[in-house]
Scaffold this motif. Structure first.
Motif, mmCIF file in Angstrom:
data_model
loop_
_atom_site.group_PDB
_atom_site.id
_atom_site.type_symbol
_atom_site.label_atom_id
_atom_site.label_comp_id
_atom_site.label_asym_id
_atom_site.label_seq_id
_atom_site.Cartn_x
_atom_site.Cartn_y
_atom_site.Cartn_z
ATOM 1 N N ASN A 91 0.830 -1.198 -0.142
ATOM 2 C CA ASN A 91 0.244 0.219 -0.147
ATOM 3 C C ASN A 91 0.883 1.288 -0.174
ATOM 4 O OD1 ASN A 91 0.682 0.848 2.787
ATOM 5 N ND2 ASN A 91 -0.751 -0.853 3.351
ATOM 6 N N GLU A 92 0.320 2.407 -0.172
ATOM 7 C CA GLU A 92 0.883 3.697 -0.147
ATOM 8 C C GLU A 92 0.342 4.370 0.889
ATOM 9 O OE1 GLU A 92 1.857 5.207 -4.379
ATOM 10 O OE2 GLU A 92 0.108 4.130 -4.656
ATOM 11 N N GLU A 93 1.444 5.265 1.491
ATOM 12 C CA GLU A 93 0.914 6.151 2.712
ATOM 13 C C GLU A 93 1.711 7.410 2.385
ATOM 14 O OE1 GLU A 93 1.362 6.021 7.262
ATOM 15 O OE2 GLU A 93 0.080 4.419 6.531
ATOM 16 N N ASN A 94 1.069 8.518 2.245
ATOM 17 C CA ASN A 94 1.775 9.759 1.934
ATOM 18 C C ASN A 94 3.179 9.640 0.809
ATOM 19 O OD1 ASN A 94 0.125 11.094 3.733
ATOM 20 N ND2 ASN A 94 1.280 10.289 5.289
ATOM 21 N N GLU A 95 4.210 9.832 1.284
ATOM 22 C CA GLU A 95 5.225 9.588 0.378
ATOM 23 C C GLU A 95 6.088 8.046 0.348
ATOM 24 O OE1 GLU A 95 7.325 11.540 3.881
ATOM 25 O OE2 GLU A 95 5.426 11.553 2.899
ATOM 26 N N PHE A 96 5.392 7.259 0.956
ATOM 27 C CA PHE A 96 5.946 6.131 1.320
ATOM 28 C C PHE A 96 5.084 4.918 0.477
ATOM 29 C CE2 PHE A 96 7.511 8.447 4.763
ATOM 30 C CZ PHE A 96 8.988 8.066 4.597
ATOM 31 N N ALA A 97 5.773 3.860 -0.103
ATOM 32 C CA ALA A 97 5.422 2.629 -0.596
ATOM 33 C C ALA A 97 5.698 1.545 0.601
ATOM 34 C CB ALA A 97 6.202 2.281 -1.786
ATOM 35 N N LYS A 98 4.620 0.697 0.929
ATOM 36 C CA LYS A 98 4.868 0.028 2.024
ATOM 37 C C LYS A 98 4.468 -1.590 1.508
ATOM 38 C CE LYS A 98 4.157 3.455 5.512
ATOM 39 N NZ LYS A 98 3.796 3.516 6.911
ATOM 40 N N VAL A 99 5.399 -2.322 1.921
ATOM 41 C CA VAL A 99 5.136 -3.706 1.917
ATOM 42 C C VAL A 99 5.057 -4.285 3.160
ATOM 43 C CG1 VAL A 99 6.201 -6.094 0.910
ATOM 44 C CG2 VAL A 99 6.736 -4.023 -0.123
ATOM 45 N N ILE A 100 3.918 -5.217 3.479
ATOM 46 C CA ILE A 100 3.900 -5.729 4.667
ATOM 47 C C ILE A 100 3.817 -7.331 4.771
ATOM 48 C CG2 ILE A 100 2.221 -5.787 6.665
ATOM 49 C CD1 ILE A 100 1.054 -3.037 5.682
ATOM 50 N N ILE A 101 4.394 -8.092 5.325
ATOM 51 C CA ILE A 101 4.464 -9.319 5.291
ATOM 52 C C ILE A 101 4.063 -10.166 6.513
ATOM 53 C CG2 ILE A 101 6.059 -11.641 5.203
ATOM 54 C CD1 ILE A 101 7.222 -8.325 3.492
ATOM 55 N N THR A 102 3.017 -10.761 6.628
ATOM 56 C CA THR A 102 2.262 -11.257 7.686
ATOM 57 C C THR A 102 2.212 -12.835 7.603
ATOM 58 O OG1 THR A 102 0.878 -9.193 7.677
ATOM 59 C CG2 THR A 102 0.020 -11.316 9.000
ATOM 60 N N ASP A 103 2.902 -13.282 8.726
ATOM 61 C CA ASP A 103 2.990 -14.831 8.902
ATOM 62 C C ASP A 103 2.207 -15.189 9.908
ATOM 63 O OD1 ASP A 103 4.548 -14.936 11.252
ATOM 64 O OD2 ASP A 103 6.184 -14.398 10.262
ATOM 65 N N SER A 104 2.146 -16.943 10.055
ATOM 66 C CA SER A 104 1.284 -17.472 10.962
ATOM 67 C C SER A 104 2.226 -18.248 11.992
ATOM 68 C CB SER A 104 0.456 -18.471 10.305
ATOM 69 O OG SER A 104 0.990 -19.243 9.522
ATOM 70 N N GLY A 105 3.278 -17.533 12.124
ATOM 71 C CA GLY A 105 4.288 -18.315 13.159
ATOM 72 C C GLY A 105 4.275 -17.725 14.538
ATOM 73 N N PRO A 106 5.050 -18.334 15.206
ATOM 74 C CA PRO A 106 4.859 -18.273 16.860
ATOM 75 C C PRO A 106 4.729 -17.084 17.685
ATOM 76 C CG PRO A 106 6.844 -19.270 16.177
ATOM 77 C CD PRO A 106 6.241 -18.778 15.065
ATOM 78 N N GLY A 107 5.294 -15.856 16.711
ATOM 79 C CA GLY A 107 5.513 -14.695 17.196
ATOM 80 C C GLY A 107 6.800 -14.266 17.677
ATOM 81 N N SER A 163 3.550 -9.516 11.720
ATOM 82 C CA SER A 163 3.344 -8.613 10.231
ATOM 83 C C SER A 163 4.551 -7.760 10.583
ATOM 84 C CB SER A 163 2.131 -7.527 10.600
ATOM 85 O OG SER A 163 1.001 -8.658 10.204
ATOM 86 N N ILE A 164 5.470 -7.557 9.528
ATOM 87 C CA ILE A 164 6.521 -6.482 9.393
ATOM 88 C C ILE A 164 6.186 -5.794 8.312
ATOM 89 C CG2 ILE A 164 8.814 -6.394 8.925
ATOM 90 C CD1 ILE A 164 9.451 -8.916 10.586
ATOM 91 N N GLU A 165 6.685 -4.491 8.423
ATOM 92 C CA GLU A 165 6.434 -3.565 7.573
ATOM 93 C C GLU A 165 7.708 -3.023 6.883
ATOM 94 O OE1 GLU A 165 3.565 0.020 7.556
ATOM 95 O OE2 GLU A 165 5.459 0.697 8.594
ATOM 96 N N LEU A 166 7.927 -3.161 5.866
ATOM 97 C CA LEU A 166 8.824 -2.578 5.314
ATOM 98 C C LEU A 166 8.566 -1.106 4.404
ATOM 99 C CD1 LEU A 166 11.839 -2.338 3.833
ATOM 100 C CD2 LEU A 166 10.868 -3.802 1.870
ATOM 101 N N SER A 167 8.844 -0.133 4.616
ATOM 102 C CA SER A 167 8.703 1.263 3.959
ATOM 103 C C SER A 167 9.694 1.844 3.233
ATOM 104 C CB SER A 167 7.924 2.361 5.228
ATOM 105 O OG SER A 167 8.924 2.503 5.989
ATOM 106 N N LEU A 168 9.335 2.482 2.030
ATOM 107 C CA LEU A 168 10.333 2.836 1.256
ATOM 108 C C LEU A 168 9.810 4.421 0.591
ATOM 109 C CD1 LEU A 168 10.638 -0.418 -0.636
ATOM 110 C CD2 LEU A 168 12.491 0.490 0.880
ATOM 111 N N CYS A 169 10.726 5.258 0.702
ATOM 112 C CA CYS A 169 10.356 6.678 0.119
ATOM 113 C C CYS A 169 10.061 6.316 -1.528
ATOM 114 C CB CYS A 169 11.459 7.584 0.456
ATOM 115 S SG CYS A 169 10.708 9.130 -0.091
ATOM 116 N N LYS A 170 8.891 6.884 -1.748
ATOM 117 C CA LYS A 170 8.704 6.751 -3.417
ATOM 118 C C LYS A 170 9.573 7.482 -4.150
ATOM 119 C CE LYS A 170 4.295 7.543 -2.778
ATOM 120 N NZ LYS A 170 2.958 7.876 -3.361
ATOM 121 N N ASN A 171 10.231 8.464 -3.992
ATOM 122 C CA ASN A 171 11.070 9.197 -4.920
ATOM 123 C C ASN A 171 12.462 9.249 -4.698
ATOM 124 O OD1 ASN A 171 10.513 10.813 -2.849
ATOM 125 N ND2 ASN A 171 9.728 12.482 -3.785
#
Length: 171
Positions: A91-107, A163-171
């Motif tokens: 997804n996108e949020e303001n100037e950031f592109a975000k990749v969210i990886i969610t697993d079903s592991g033990p935490g 859930s881990i979020e990788l955020s990257l500036c779009k420009n």
């Protein structure tokens, strides 16, 4: 072999500074490529990897961003439950592109949420060698994110997954 692997990763981390970051990247396509490359690894443990709909575009190094997403999904496979699942969303949020990886592991215990991105830090010391790796994968992800004006963080974690979020500036 382990020492050689560590040296290779450390060299890769030092080369991050000089990497060209002017590729036009569709995260939807890049994530699809990473999932394609890791599906067989997941299938060996009965883990399904699903990409939800969504895209974001940015300028950066496609090789480095591929590596960051690859490392995150590979970790989600390694530290997941047998027959678990992984969901990757963009997804996108303001100037950031975000990749969210969610697993079903033990935490991950909350005290370790930031520590896991430090070089050589391991949550479960007893399983580290058996699982492979050098303890640098998430540190590399953090460095790649920072090189792209972003960050990586644990959004949430419990006995039902992480859930881990990788955020990257779009420009």
């Amino acid at each position: 072999d382990r020492l050689s692997h560590v040296i290779d990763i450390l060299l890769e981390m030092t080369e991050l500074q000089s990497a060209e970051k002017n590729d036009h990247i569709s995260l939807e396509e890049l994530v699809e490529e990473v999932i394609c490359d890791l599906t067989a690894v997941g299938e060996k443990r009965g883990i399904s990897i699903v990409q939800s709909s969504g895209d974001a575009e940015l300028t950066g190094s496609d090789t480095l961003i591929y590596r960051a997403i690859y490392n995150l999904i590979e970790n989600a496979i390694k530290y997941n439950k047998e027959n678990g699942n992984i969901i990757v969303s963009i997804n996108e949020e303001n100037e950031f592109a975000k990749v969210i990886i969610t697993d079903s592991g033990p935490g991950i215990v909350r005290d370790d949420w930031e520590k896991i991105f430090e070089p050589f830090y391991r949550v479960d010391k007893s399983r580290s060698r058996a699982m492979g790796g050098a303890g640098l994968g998430l540190a590399l992800v953090k460095e790649i994110a920072m090189q792209h004006g972003g960050n990586v963080k644990v959004l949430e974690s419990s006995e039902n997954g992480t859930s881990i979020e990788l955020s990257l500036c779009k420009n």
